[in-house]
Design a protein around this motif. Sequence first.
Motif, mmCIF file in Angstrom:
data_model
loop_
_atom_site.group_PDB
_atom_site.id
_atom_site.type_symbol
_atom_site.label_atom_id
_atom_site.label_comp_id
_atom_site.label_asym_id
_atom_site.label_seq_id
_atom_site.Cartn_x
_atom_site.Cartn_y
_atom_site.Cartn_z
ATOM 1 N N ARG A 113 -34.158 91.757 -60.737
ATOM 2 C CA ARG A 113 -34.150 92.508 -61.996
ATOM 3 C C ARG A 113 -32.732 92.775 -62.466
ATOM 4 N NH1 ARG A 113 -38.222 95.378 -60.286
ATOM 5 N NH2 ARG A 113 -36.920 97.052 -59.474
ATOM 6 N N GLN A 114 -31.867 93.120 -61.480
ATOM 7 C CA GLN A 114 -30.494 93.440 -61.874
ATOM 8 C C GLN A 114 -29.739 92.216 -62.368
ATOM 9 O OE1 GLN A 114 -29.368 95.319 -58.289
ATOM 10 N NE2 GLN A 114 -29.760 97.374 -59.062
ATOM 11 N N LEU A 115 -30.131 91.039 -61.881
ATOM 12 C CA LEU A 115 -29.470 89.820 -62.352
ATOM 13 C C LEU A 115 -29.882 89.516 -63.795
ATOM 14 C CD1 LEU A 115 -27.566 87.669 -61.162
ATOM 15 C CD2 LEU A 115 -29.554 86.311 -60.616
ATOM 16 N N ARG A 116 -31.036 89.983 -64.199
ATOM 17 C CA ARG A 116 -31.591 89.845 -65.549
ATOM 18 C C ARG A 116 -31.956 88.420 -65.927
ATOM 19 N NH1 ARG A 116 -30.103 94.606 -68.955
ATOM 20 N NH2 ARG A 116 -29.511 96.075 -67.347
ATOM 21 N N VAL A 117 -31.065 87.461 -65.689
ATOM 22 C CA VAL A 117 -31.335 86.073 -66.091
ATOM 23 C C VAL A 117 -31.851 85.317 -64.870
ATOM 24 C CG1 VAL A 117 -30.369 84.118 -67.319
ATOM 25 C CG2 VAL A 117 -29.283 86.347 -67.471
ATOM 26 N N HIS A 118 -32.704 84.337 -65.104
ATOM 27 C CA HIS A 118 -33.142 83.518 -63.971
ATOM 28 C C HIS A 118 -31.955 82.749 -63.406
ATOM 29 C CE1 HIS A 118 -35.154 80.285 -61.771
ATOM 30 N NE2 HIS A 118 -36.120 81.170 -61.619
ATOM 31 N N LEU A 125 -20.070 81.377 -63.509
ATOM 32 C CA LEU A 125 -21.507 81.501 -63.779
ATOM 33 C C LEU A 125 -22.312 80.513 -62.935
ATOM 34 C CD1 LEU A 125 -21.518 81.900 -67.655
ATOM 35 C CD2 LEU A 125 -21.880 83.652 -65.931
ATOM 36 N N ALA A 126 -21.800 79.285 -62.835
ATOM 37 C CA ALA A 126 -22.546 78.268 -62.093
ATOM 38 C C ALA A 126 -22.658 78.649 -60.622
ATOM 39 C CB ALA A 126 -21.862 76.907 -62.246
ATOM 40 N N VAL A 127 -21.549 79.140 -60.036
ATOM 41 C CA VAL A 127 -21.570 79.507 -58.624
ATOM 42 C C VAL A 127 -22.472 80.720 -58.409
ATOM 43 C CG1 VAL A 127 -20.175 80.406 -56.741
ATOM 44 C CG2 VAL A 127 -19.348 78.509 -58.100
ATOM 45 N N LEU A 128 -22.360 81.710 -59.305
ATOM 46 C CA LEU A 128 -23.221 82.892 -59.181
ATOM 47 C C LEU A 128 -24.693 82.490 -59.261
ATOM 48 C CD1 LEU A 128 -23.733 85.910 -59.102
ATOM 49 C CD2 LEU A 128 -23.327 86.015 -61.548
ATOM 50 N N GLY A 129 -25.012 81.643 -60.248
ATOM 51 C CA GLY A 129 -26.411 81.230 -60.422
ATOM 52 C C GLY A 129 -26.925 80.447 -59.236
ATOM 53 N N THR A 130 -26.114 79.484 -58.764
ATOM 54 C CA THR A 130 -26.570 78.659 -57.651
ATOM 55 C C THR A 130 -26.739 79.490 -56.391
ATOM 56 O OG1 THR A 130 -25.198 76.957 -58.639
ATOM 57 C CG2 THR A 130 -26.120 76.480 -56.499
ATOM 58 N N ALA A 131 -25.722 80.314 -56.095
ATOM 59 C CA ALA A 131 -25.797 81.128 -54.882
ATOM 60 C C ALA A 131 -26.993 82.073 -54.947
ATOM 61 C CB ALA A 131 -24.501 81.913 -54.709
ATOM 62 N N MET A 132 -27.232 82.665 -56.125
ATOM 63 C CA MET A 132 -28.355 83.601 -56.235
ATOM 64 C C MET A 132 -29.687 82.872 -56.112
ATOM 65 S SD MET A 132 -27.224 86.431 -56.079
ATOM 66 C CE MET A 132 -28.765 87.329 -56.130
ATOM 67 N N SER A 133 -29.784 81.642 -56.639
ATOM 68 C CA SER A 133 -31.071 80.957 -56.487
ATOM 69 C C SER A 133 -31.311 80.593 -55.025
ATOM 70 C CB SER A 133 -31.167 79.741 -57.408
ATOM 71 O OG SER A 133 -30.224 78.781 -57.034
ATOM 72 N N PHE A 134 -30.245 80.310 -54.268
ATOM 73 C CA PHE A 134 -30.414 80.096 -52.828
ATOM 74 C C PHE A 134 -30.869 81.390 -52.157
ATOM 75 C CE2 PHE A 134 -27.008 76.531 -52.573
ATOM 76 C CZ PHE A 134 -27.920 75.661 -53.132
ATOM 77 N N ILE A 135 -30.115 82.470 -52.448
ATOM 78 C CA ILE A 135 -30.362 83.718 -51.726
ATOM 79 C C ILE A 135 -31.761 84.254 -52.046
ATOM 80 C CG2 ILE A 135 -29.631 86.128 -51.563
ATOM 81 C CD1 ILE A 135 -26.743 85.074 -52.038
ATOM 82 N N GLU A 177 -43.471 87.586 -59.817
ATOM 83 C CA GLU A 177 -43.447 86.356 -60.617
ATOM 84 C C GLU A 177 -42.033 86.122 -61.145
ATOM 85 O OE1 GLU A 177 -44.218 83.001 -62.024
ATOM 86 O OE2 GLU A 177 -45.763 84.074 -60.897
ATOM 87 N N LEU A 178 -41.517 84.925 -60.848
ATOM 88 C CA LEU A 178 -40.121 84.666 -61.226
ATOM 89 C C LEU A 178 -39.978 84.343 -62.699
ATOM 90 C CD1 LEU A 178 -38.383 82.686 -58.383
ATOM 91 C CD2 LEU A 178 -37.683 84.803 -59.455
ATOM 92 N N GLY A 179 -40.971 83.696 -63.286
ATOM 93 C CA GLY A 179 -40.757 83.198 -64.642
ATOM 94 C C GLY A 179 -39.772 82.066 -64.537
ATOM 95 N N ARG A 180 -39.579 81.324 -65.548
ATOM 96 C CA ARG A 180 -38.668 80.219 -65.390
ATOM 97 C C ARG A 180 -37.517 80.331 -66.356
ATOM 98 N NH1 ARG A 180 -39.106 75.577 -62.568
ATOM 99 N NH2 ARG A 180 -41.302 75.640 -62.122
#
Lengths: 502, 147
Positions: free
Chosen positions: B60-65, B121-131, B144-147
């Motif tokens: 939720r805190q990340l706000r964006v997928h 942004l790319a590193v934050l997004g990739t790392a967060m999708s892994f984590i 539900e993640l939503g896309r």
Amino acid sequence: MMPSSALLSLPMILCLGAAAAGQLTPSRAWPRRWLALMTMVSVTAVGALLLVTVRRNGIQAAQMGGWAAPFGITLVADLLSALMVLVTGLMGLTVVSFSAATLPASREAGAYYPLVLVLVGGVCGAFLTGDLFNLFVWIEVMLGASFVLLALEARQEQLEASIKYMSLSLIGSVVLLCAVGLLYGVAGTLNLADLSVTVPGLGTPRLMTAVSMFFLVAFALKAGAFPLFFWLPASYHTPPAAVTTLFSALLTKVGVYALARVFTLVFTQDARFTSTLLLVMGGLTMVTGVLGAVAQYDVRRLLSFHIISQIGYLIAALGLMTRGALAALIAFLIHYIFAKSALFLVSGATARVTRTYDLHQMGNLYRTQPLLAALFFIPALSLAGVPPFSGFFAKLAIIQAALRTQHWVIAGTAVVVGLLTLFSMMKIWREAFWKAPPENQPQEPNRPLSLGDGVLGPCIAMTTFMVVLGVGAEPLLELADAAAGQLIDPTEYVRAVLRERP
Amino acid sequence: MNPVVMHTVARMMAPVLLLVSLVLAVRGHDIPGGGFVGGLLAAAAFALQMVAFGRSAARRQLRVHPTRLAAAGLLVALLSGVPAMLEGRSFLSSLWGQVPLPWSDGLKVGTPQLFDVGVYLAVLGTAMSFILGMSRGEETTAPELGR
């Protein structure tokens, strides 16, 4: 006319940009599908433009970021690279249109098209880069996308396949990274043109041979050559037909391309040793691949083993190391990408009718789907090397090159493997198309037996290429010969890249 | 049990970590730092939230997928190379300019900074999708993640 620096970087920018933009669009099928289609059309156009430019003005090189040659990010296009980018664009277009016709909309709405775009971008990058470390990075980009594509449906067999594929690929990547590190430690540069100039003067031929063996192992693993091919038949039969087609058309070819690049440009001192090794490897790859195929009854596994056996032809041609052999390699590479893709696409199309890939369960398709039968027959004959299709001329060129350098064993192996290929193609023909349908087939009354719209289009396109490249083989062989000339004599390549240096 | 210490520390550290990640990203042009390290540190900040408050709270805190964030970053990084192409130079050639500021000499801005923003942004997004991806299934009510 576009400056060559823009032309060289556009395939990767287009693919990666469209992948990112596709992931940002709302999660629906049509925007992602059309974005992917348009991108593939543009990549094909850029590839064609690049080929015309290189043919007319010689090898094109550009330094990304404007840093001069051995230090910056170098992109180079000789005829081989330009040809490969064009073929990559065409294959991307084919696979995307086949995916649009066959995949369920929910799959299309997901990350599928962005991943395909990343994969194609990685492949283009590997073909265009002029630097070994960047080659490693582009191969990783390509592999990363392929790992996810393989396991996207997350069925159990796919996960099993992707674990095998991933672990073996990652071992290959580690070996490649070690090779790159060792070479940098010895030569102090990774720019291919710069290496081509400095390596002969280093005075450490044995060390260079050792380093070249690291590259050989790493790229042979990516290419699926003889002792290192196990990942390929273990994984290629699990994803949807569109994905298998994409993999078979592009992934292993990058390995072959990289082998051809480093062993013509950098590791040329110990030519006798490496060429013997490549010849033995190529011969064994041909034989094991085709023998593995003979035993298979799953269409996709059978075709996967044929990938290996055809890779053997390419590696053997590289081992011959003459201009004629390299021209044969390039012609064979182009022919074989189209032929194998056509066969995988047709196998996907037949599976839509029969709901199975098992040859025992098929039958009678010749009656029910005559067009599909014709579309299988032509690439099957072409793959086996029957005239007048493209495979005949490509295979003939390889055998001629082997005979001219008096490598009788390789020439004989190539002929025998061609016959065995014909045999196993005829096995598919007999089992799937010719024989009466099996009697104990579970008949579900209301299952749809139709192909669906747009499935045959890509198959027809591939088969047309096959016929055109067969009937009009002369221009292709001429182009391949010119490309081989650039590979054999790297001075033009070096001059194009290191122009700015005193 | 209410992990009071963990919650307090996580809440207090989040703005500090994010601020430091931005500082690292901005100073990275000439001295150690840069978009990659900054992005990783930002991902660490969100990972800390996940450890303290759970996966859905971090999401939720990340706000964006996260994969969209990574895609946006990739797009920004690619776009930063395009202006040079429009000027007829090679892709990713750096262009620099001065923005006059009333209180000092001027601010040096250029396309490499945009590139760093993209990398961040790319590193934050990739790392967060892994984590976030790896912790999926730990919570009984999978959000539900939503896309």
